[in-house]
Scaffold this motif. Structure first.
Motif, short mmCIF file in Angstrom:
data_model
loop_
_atom_site.label_atom_id
_atom_site.label_comp_id
_atom_site.label_asym_id
_atom_site.label_seq_id
_atom_site.Cartn_x
_atom_site.Cartn_y
_atom_site.Cartn_z
N VAL A 134 48.66 55.81 84.98
CA VAL A 134 48.38 57.24 85.01
C VAL A 134 47.92 57.69 86.40
N THR A 135 47.43 56.77 87.21
CA THR A 135 46.99 57.12 88.57
C THR A 135 48.15 57.53 89.47
N GLY A 183 42.92 60.60 90.07
CA GLY A 183 42.29 59.54 90.85
C GLY A 183 41.57 58.57 89.93
N ILE A 184 40.73 57.77 90.51
CA ILE A 184 40.01 56.74 89.76
C ILE A 184 39.10 57.36 88.70
N ARG A 185 38.32 58.37 89.07
CA ARG A 185 37.38 58.98 88.11
C ARG A 185 38.11 59.64 86.94
N ARG A 186 39.17 60.36 87.22
CA ARG A 186 39.92 61.01 86.14
C ARG A 186 40.64 59.96 85.30
N ALA A 187 41.12 58.89 85.93
CA ALA A 187 41.77 57.81 85.19
C ALA A 187 40.79 57.14 84.24
N LEU A 230 39.93 58.02 76.44
CA LEU A 230 40.71 58.63 75.37
C LEU A 230 41.89 57.75 74.94
N GLY A 231 42.01 56.58 75.57
CA GLY A 231 43.12 55.68 75.26
C GLY A 231 44.39 55.99 76.04
N ILE A 232 44.26 56.73 77.13
CA ILE A 232 45.42 57.12 77.94
C ILE A 232 45.38 56.31 79.23
#
Length: 152
Positions: free
Chosen positions: A22-23, A29-33, A39-41
């Motif tokens: 997903v990155t 980025g890392i924090r959003r990833a 959430l399992g994404i």
């Protein structure tokens, strides 16, 4: 290894999306990833197949007379009365009575005394929320709303 022009035109397969982290998505980025992983994404396929828990269609307007308790609805109505008071526990309570020509509906806001200044008598607006009942009267509690101009 570079992709051939034929594979670029054809797009990616689901398998390749499942292998793509997903990155690789713009602005992830890392924090959003990490938040998405909670959430399992973890892959792009997970991201594009993650659907909202619920969806409310607010494009369909209902008449007040047709409202059923328990359903999500949107009504176009005019504010008839607006009362602000304190409950016995000292909380602010703003109650509106709105009407659309087919019937009346009560709208209630707790701990939002400023709503009385926004929602004055005679203003029309779209009110959206889940229809409830209190003492035999249908009501919307803390609905989303948008006031309309005279031109609307």
């Amino acid at each position: 290894m570079t992709e051939s022009p034929a594979s670029v035109v054809a797009g990616r397969s689901l398998r390749s999306l499942a292998e793509l982290p997903v990155t690789r998505v713009h602005r992830v980025g890392i924090r959003r990833a990490e938040a998405l992983a909670a959430l399992g994404i973890e892959s792009v396929l997970d991201l594009v197949t993650h659907y909202p828990r619920r969806y409310v269609d607010r494009t369909r307007q209902a008449d007040v007379a047709a409202l059923q308790v328990g359903e999500e609805s949107v009504v176009l109505a005019e504010v008839q009365t607006c009362r602000a008071r304190r409950t016995r526990q000292g909380r602010a309570l703003v109650e509106l009575d709105v009407r659309d020509g087919t019937g009346a509906l009560r709208i209630t806001f707790f701990n939002q005394a400023w709503r009385a200044k926004q929602l004055v008598e005679g203003h029309r607006g779209l009110f959206a929320g889940k229809v409830g009942s209190f003492k035999g009267t249908r009501q919307l509690t803390h609905p989303d709303f948008q006031l309309l101009d005279a031109d609307d």
